[in-house]
Design an enzyme around this catalytic site. Structure first.
Site, PDB file in Angstrom:
ATOM      1  N   ASP A   1       3.862   3.348  11.502  1.00  0.00           N
ATOM      2  CA  ASP A   1       3.952   4.772  11.243  1.00  0.00           C
ATOM      3  C   ASP A   1       2.546   5.358  11.060  1.00  0.00           C
ATOM      4  OD1 ASP A   1       4.126   2.977   9.057  1.00  0.00           O
ATOM      5  OD2 ASP A   1       5.021   4.479   7.740  1.00  0.00           O
TER       6      ASP A   1
ATOM      7  N   GLU B   1      -6.866  -2.604   4.679  1.00  0.00           N
ATOM      8  CA  GLU B   1      -5.590  -2.823   5.374  1.00  0.00           C
ATOM      9  C   GLU B   1      -5.763  -2.822   6.888  1.00  0.00           C
ATOM     10  OE1 GLU B   1      -2.662   0.234   5.062  1.00  0.00           O
ATOM     11  OE2 GLU B   1      -4.110   1.857   5.327  1.00  0.00           O
TER      12      GLU B   1
END
Length: 537
Positions: A298, A495
């Site tokens: 997403d 991340e």
């Protein structure tokens, strides 16, 4: 407190934090931008009883139909608290490892630090089971390691790579507890949710079976693995009942969420994106956005109606009309693992049933997704009945899942190397990009995501083809070199990273790049263990 009273609390909590639209607390807080990050509000705790908070808001609405920002700031300060719902947790099975077998000093220092970060990222729920919860946090029976940054609760597919790192750190008890947390949520909700919050009314890439299989391979505990069979079957049935599509006589799977409202944790962003659309198109866009979040990607141009069109934007997301390669590979592996455990238990009849499920799914992928001319797999467009021939790192996920005929293993490895070379995916010193389109979405160029790197490296290595094995090692060296360099410059793990550089974190998307970071730590430790003699720059 009685169960009925607790259920009543839960409904009111959901009404406060998860139900939007004009005249709701969620809408008023998010559209007044009380917090820069929409997720902040839905992660707060209530100071008072939920019924009292709702009554307080109704009193405010009697004075004005559209509360001002100042009024909503005051309302939030009086009724909500930023006290953490999760308590810090010091894992009992953690030990301070030295990694003395690693010769490179910088790499050794980073691994020592990553092992210590498990203590920094350890959490447990402060609310007791059977007592009312004054936040959206879902109760967990066991402590867990969370990703970090804004992601202060557990996340489904993140957990797979966190566990890979915990095994390197010999934290077997913590790993088992985390898997059992997901099983507990599965049995309470009917699916494993995206994350440990009530507003995550969707799942994420189904990796629970892979977690169980890895734990069994690490411990040899067949009795425990056998106890998970019914849970793994339940999850597979959830996906079969709610996400299956028959295309040309083959059952394949897609991401699909049917809720027609903005995501609470991204309420303002979703609401504004759909602002100029008709009510019908708004509802359609909201279901697409929720389905895109279920994918874990997403968001990405991979889900755009025309992924190759540089003018396409997030409002043109059409993920429900796409059959993704990686989702089908994950479910193939899940069915295969169920069959493998049943085989170990000597249950031939059930083993055959699940072996056939896996085989049927693999044959569908072979017939409809594999492209022998290009040497890779592609997502499918359901409406047009054709392959979406764009590069995405997920194209090669069947290598990791083993979702192809065993006899073709080395051939698929060799073809995958050719495909990556020809498409230009290996031209970047910072890693293989997620896609080759710079859309501004975070699951697109130039971002490199550690879990995708791990699957690609592992998949190439598992084929046994000389060229593929060699490339896997080179990509592992590239990943570890980059992570070491960024770590020693910033003292952080991120991340995601930037493929154009060996010393830069990634960016784009709905929020700033996050520190921590659970799956990056796990991927790095696992690759270092897999390639103990690796050389880095």
């Amino acid at each position: 407190m009685s169960r009925s009273r607790i259920r009543s609390y839960s409904k009111l909590i959901y009404k406060i934090f998860c139900e939007g639209g004009e005249g709701t607390i969620l809408h008023a807080v998010q559209m007044n931008r009380v917090f820069p990050d929409s997720k902040t509000f839905v992660d707060l705790n209530l100071r008072r009883e939920p019924g009292t908070v709702l009554e307080d808001f109704q009193s405010l609405l009697q004075t004005t139909s559209q509360p001002s920002t100042d009024q909503m700031v005051k309302f939030v300060e009086e009724n909500f608290s930023m006290v953490k719902s999760l308590e810090d947790f010091d894992p009992e099975d953690w030990t301070d490892l030295t990694f003395n077998h690693i010769q490179n000093v910088k790499l050794r220092e980073m691994c020592v630090d990553l092992n210590r970060r498990w203590k920094m990222l350890g959490r447990k729920t402060s609310c007791e089971k059977g007592k009312p919860n004054l936040s959206t946090l879902l109760h967990l029976p066991n402590p867990a390691v969370v990703p970090g940054g804004r992601f202060g609760e557990i996340y489904y597919w993140d957990t797979y790579w966190v566990l890979r790192g915990l095994y390197v750190s010999n934290m077997i008890h913590t790993a088992r507890g985390m898997i059992e947390n997901l099983v507990d949520l599965l049995n309470r909700i009917g699916y494993v949710p995206n994350g440990g919050r009530a507003y995550y009314t969707r799942s994420q890439p189904p990796l629970l079976a892979s977690m169980v299989w890895d734990y069994y391979n690490k411990t040899g505990d067949l009795s425990w693995a056998a106890g998970q069979i019914s849970h793994l079957q339940r999850e597979w049935k959830y996906w079969e009942d709610h996400h299956a599509v028959v295309m040309r006589g083959r059952k394949l799977f897609r991401y699909k969420n049917v809720e027609t409202s903005p995501r609470p944790e991204s309420y303002r962003e979703d609401y504004l994106l759909a602002a100029d659309l008709s009510p019908q198109l708004k509802s359609q866009l909201y279901t697409e956005l929720r389905s895109g979040a279920e994918s874990g990607w997403d968001y990405s141009s991979r889900w755009f109606d025309e992924p190759g069109d540089q003018a396409s934007t997030l409002s043109e997301i059409r993920i429900q009309s796409i059959l993704p390669v990686d989702l089908n590979a994950f479910l193939y592996k899940s069915a295969s693992i169920i069959a493998d455990i049943l085989a170990l238990l000597g249950n031939k009849e059930q083993e055959e049933t699940w072996r056939m499920k896996a085989e049927d799914l693999m044959q569908g992928m072979e017939e409809l997704m594999w492209d022998d001319e290009m040497g890779t797999w592609f997502d499918l467009n359901i409406n047009k009945g054709c392959k979406r021939k764009i590069f995405a790192a997920s194209n090669l996920s069947p290598l990791w899942a083993g979702a192809f005929p065993v006899k073709d293993k080395e051939y698929r490895g060799r073809r995958s190397v050719e495909y990556l070379t020809n498409i230009g995916a290996l031209n970047y010193k910072g890693g293989v990009p997620t896609t080759l389109r710079p859309s501004g979405q975070q699951w697109d160029f130039p971002n490199v995501w550690p879990p995708l790197e791990h699957m690609l490296i592992t998949g190439l290595r598992m084929t046994g083809d000389d060229e593929a094995v060699d490339l896997a090692r080179k990509l592992a060296e590239q990943t570890i070199t980059r992570n070491v360099k960024v770590f020693h410059q910033t003292k952080h793990m991120y991340e995601k990273y930037d493929c154009r550089s060996l010393d830069k974190e990634g960016g784009g998307g709905e929020y700033s790049v996050q520190l921590g970071f659970g799956w990056t730590n796990g991927v790095t430790l696992d690759l270092v263990e897999t390639y103990p003699s690796i050389s880095i720059e």
